[in-house]
Enzyme design. Structure first.
Site, PDB file in Angstrom:
ATOM      1  N   CYS A   1       1.066   0.365   2.000  1.00 25.80           N
ATOM      2  CA  CYS A   1       1.527   0.835   0.703  1.00 25.80           C
ATOM      3  C   CYS A   1       3.049   0.728   0.618  1.00 25.80           C
ATOM      4  O   CYS A   1       3.710   0.337   1.572  1.00 25.80           O
ATOM      5  CB  CYS A   1       1.127   2.284   0.557  1.00 25.80           C
TER       6      CYS A   1
ATOM      7  N   GLU B   1      -8.303 -16.436  -2.992  1.00 21.51           N
ATOM      8  CA  GLU B   1      -7.643 -15.134  -3.149  1.00 21.51           C
ATOM      9  C   GLU B   1      -7.227 -14.825  -4.584  1.00 21.51           C
ATOM     10  O   GLU B   1      -7.224 -13.668  -4.979  1.00 21.51           O
ATOM     11  CB  GLU B   1      -6.492 -14.934  -2.151  1.00 21.51           C
TER      12      GLU B   1
HETATM   13  N1  GLU Z   1      -3.319   5.601   5.709  1.00 21.64           N
HETATM   14  C1  GLU Z   1      -2.769   6.017   4.441  1.00 21.64           C
HETATM   15  C2  GLU Z   1      -3.841   6.120   3.382  1.00 21.64           C
HETATM   16  O1  GLU Z   1      -4.924   5.653   3.496  1.00 21.64           O
HETATM   17  C3  GLU Z   1      -1.639   5.090   4.000  1.00 21.64           C
HETATM   18  C4  GLU Z   1      -2.125   3.727   3.670  1.00 21.64           C
HETATM   19  C5  GLU Z   1      -1.153   2.601   3.863  1.00 21.64           C
HETATM   20  O2  GLU Z   1      -0.092   2.706   4.381  1.00 21.64           O
HETATM   21  O3  GLU Z   1      -1.540   1.473   3.485  1.00 21.64           O
HETATM   22  O4  GLU Z   1      -3.636   6.717   2.387  1.00 21.64           O
END
Ligand code: GLU
Length: 579
Positions: A2, A459
């Site tokens: 993210c 994609e």
């Molecule tokens: N593991 C966290 C989630 O699922 C962050 C995801 C990420 O960094 O892509 O919300």
């Protein structure tokens, strides 16, 4: 994978964070959220994209805040799992990029101690751990909390009673932008460019206290100095600049990207290390893997260096010994599998090289040497200009290893990339747009070009596309050929030309419509294919580059005709920082 953004300073935080998150949506876009601190800590979070829901943030007030755009790893994309996550009291908020590997155990322990969880994410344990250690100083609490974490994280934390943002990093990127009376934090530099060029890249183990006037960084038991870098990327390169999509803008930047990348790589220590290494192993994923496969054909042909190319995600399962130079190829410099592969190579005392597009990214700290591609920020999730930039590096390496024997070709080949941008593809686009399955075939270095063409097509257009070595189709996939399965055949002059013509005839005999990519005026090819895409006469390097660009455009225009979400294809994200 993210994106996270933090702001603290003299202006309202929320609008700055919203704009920053929009720049980071390429990293994930299934949900978003922001927390700001005015007299109280207020959190807003929601399923969907920040770019389509900006209005949700208008009520957030305060000159300090953190935000997140998510690509879910733990827990489905919904309002509750969106970040920021808060503690039991709602007075501590965190955003997180990465994966907490021991979250299940931590969650059980925290529950036993009375904490109530409101999401399914791994991230939420961080908020509750900070809560447990909080005694009025957020920095101390974060420092204690992260000692319990295993896995990867870039975290920004805020608390109701603390006017600062605390940042911590381990194996996920985090960069601080230094403005005038304000500081920003983000997953990469693109959200910072509107505000400042002065940045500090945090390193693994760093914890930073960010206040409007200053940043103090700790690592281990004491403060550390991190150098300030000046970013040269311009703001416009992170915007669409009149193009309908980032992808097409980035495709059109490729002549310049090739030229700048190739001309920035000179003979010197890295090339000398290659001369001495005896052999090379390239490790990479996705598009970078295809660029590495092309290099293999060319390095062995022109420089007689044995080259192995491995998928980084499989590398950990191979049994050593490893020898020679190990080269990690990663646009973002943060690809978790590629970084793990380089770490393994180091354990066997191999010389390591990182090829990346991102200044000071993780790969540059792990590898002995770094070569930067000069693609600038690539926003579209589907890689295009970063691929051409990697090819620029590889072709220039071959040129340098051959004592500049390809200098002339290298000096003019970017113009051929320019020519390939103008080739008419309408017939091929119509044929692909009607199909549910498309094959891409080639031989020699055109085989990985075909793999990359198929990857682009699947994609962004969601059409099932297979890249194949042309000689392999008769060993099984022939069973799938019919008048409904167009075959894109790369048939350019070179040692495989004759046998490609035979392969095309075999495929045509099974009813498949053939879209031939060859040299304009090639009568023999024109006669056997249904649709001809003609490239100007060229050297092998030009053929590889031009056919790659043509296949990018074919995927782009097909996806556009089908009304796909080109820059943000479903289920994907750029910069794959999880294994
Ligand atoms: N593991 C966290 C989630 O699922 C962050 C995801 C990420 O960094 O892509 O919300």
């Amino acid at each position: 994978m993210c994106g996270i953004v933090g702001y603290i300073g003299i202006r309202e935080a929320a609008p700055i964070i919203v704009e920053g998150l929009k720049r980071l949506e390429y990293r994930g876009y299934d949900s978003f959220g922001i927390a700001t601190l005015n007299s109280t800590l207020v959190t807003m979070k929601k399923c969907g994209r920040i770019s389509e829901n900006e209005h949700c943030a208008v009520d957030l007030e305060g000159k300090v805040g953190i935000g997140h755009t998510r690509w879910a790893t733990h827990g489905k994309p919904d309002d509750l799992n969106a970040h920021p996550h808060t503690d039991c009291t709602g007075s501590i908020a965190v955003v997180h990029n990465g994966i907490i590997e021991n979250y299940a155990e931590l969650r059980r322990e925290l529950r036993e101690r009375g904490h109530a969880f409101s999401s399914e994410t791994d991230t939420e344990v961080i908020a509750h751990l900070i809560e447990e250690h909080y005694a009025g100083d957020l920095f101390d609490a974060v420092r204690e909390a992260i000692t319990h974490l295993e896995g990867s994280y870039a975290v920004l934390a805020m608390a109701q009673d603390d006017p600062r943002i605390i940042a911590a990093r381990n194996a996920s990127p985090l960069v601080i932008g230094i403005g005038d009376g304000e500081l920003l934090a983000a997953s990469d530099v693109t959200p910072l460019l509107d505000h400042t060029r002065k940045v500090v890249f945090l390193e693994d183990g760093d914890i930073a206290t960010i206040s409007p006037e200053q940043i103090i960084i700790w690592n281990g038991n004491g403060p550390v100095e991190r150098s300030v870098s000046m970013i040269e990327w311009d703001v416009e390169s992170a915007k669409k600049g009149g193009f309908e999509h980032f992808m097409i803008k980035e495709i059109f930047e490729q002549p310049d990207v090739f030229f700048h990348t190739a001309s920035s790589l000179k003979d010197g220590a890295v090339i000398d290390a290659m001369r001495e290494c005896g052999s090379m192993i390239l490790v990479s994923c996705g598009t970078s893997y295809h660029a590495a496969l092309i290099f293999r054909y060319l390095a062995e042909k022109y420089c007689s260096i044995p080259v192995r190319v491995e998928l980084a995600s499989e590398f950990k399962y191979y049994t050593p010994p490893l020898q020679g130079m190990v080269i990690g190829v990663t646009q973002s410099g943060e690809t978790a599998d590629t970084i793990a592969a380089l770490k393994k190579a180091r354990q066997f005392n191999c010389t390591t090289l990182g090829i990346t597009n991102v200044l000071d990214s993780s790969v540059t700290r792990i590898a002995d040497h770094t070569i930067y591609t000069r693609a600038g920020p690539e926003i579209s999730v589907a890689a295009t200009k970063s691929f051409i930039a990697q090819l620029a590096v590889f072709l220039q390496i071959i040129n340098l290893l051959q004592d500049n024997q390809c200098e002339e070709v290298m000096a003019m080949v970017h113009r051929q990339i320019e020519d390939s941008l103008l080739i008419d593809l309408q017939g091929a686009v119509d044929a692909c747009g009607r199909a549910d399955h498309v094959f891409f075939v080639g031989r020699g270095p055109y085989y990985p070009v075909a793999l990359e063409g198929a990857l682009k097509m699947k994609e962004i257009s969601y059409i099932h596309a297979e890249g194949y070595a042309a000689g392999e189709l008769k060993h099984g996939p022939f069973a799938l050929l019919s008048e409904k399965t167009p075959v894109i055949a790369l048939c350019l002059p070179g040692e495989s030309y004759g046998v490609m013509l035979s392969n095309i005839k075999e495929m045509k005999a099974r009813g498949a419509p053939i879209i031939g990519i060859g040299i304009e005026g090639d009568r023999e090819l024109e006669e056997i294919v249904d649709i001809m895409v003609g490239l100007p006469k060229c050297h092998l390097f030009g053929g590889i580059l031009m056919s790659s660009v043509v296949l990018q455009l074919l995927a782009y225009h097909t996806a556009r005709m089908l009304g796909r979400d080109i820059d943000k294809p479903r289920n994907l994200a750029k910069s794959v920082t999880v294994e």
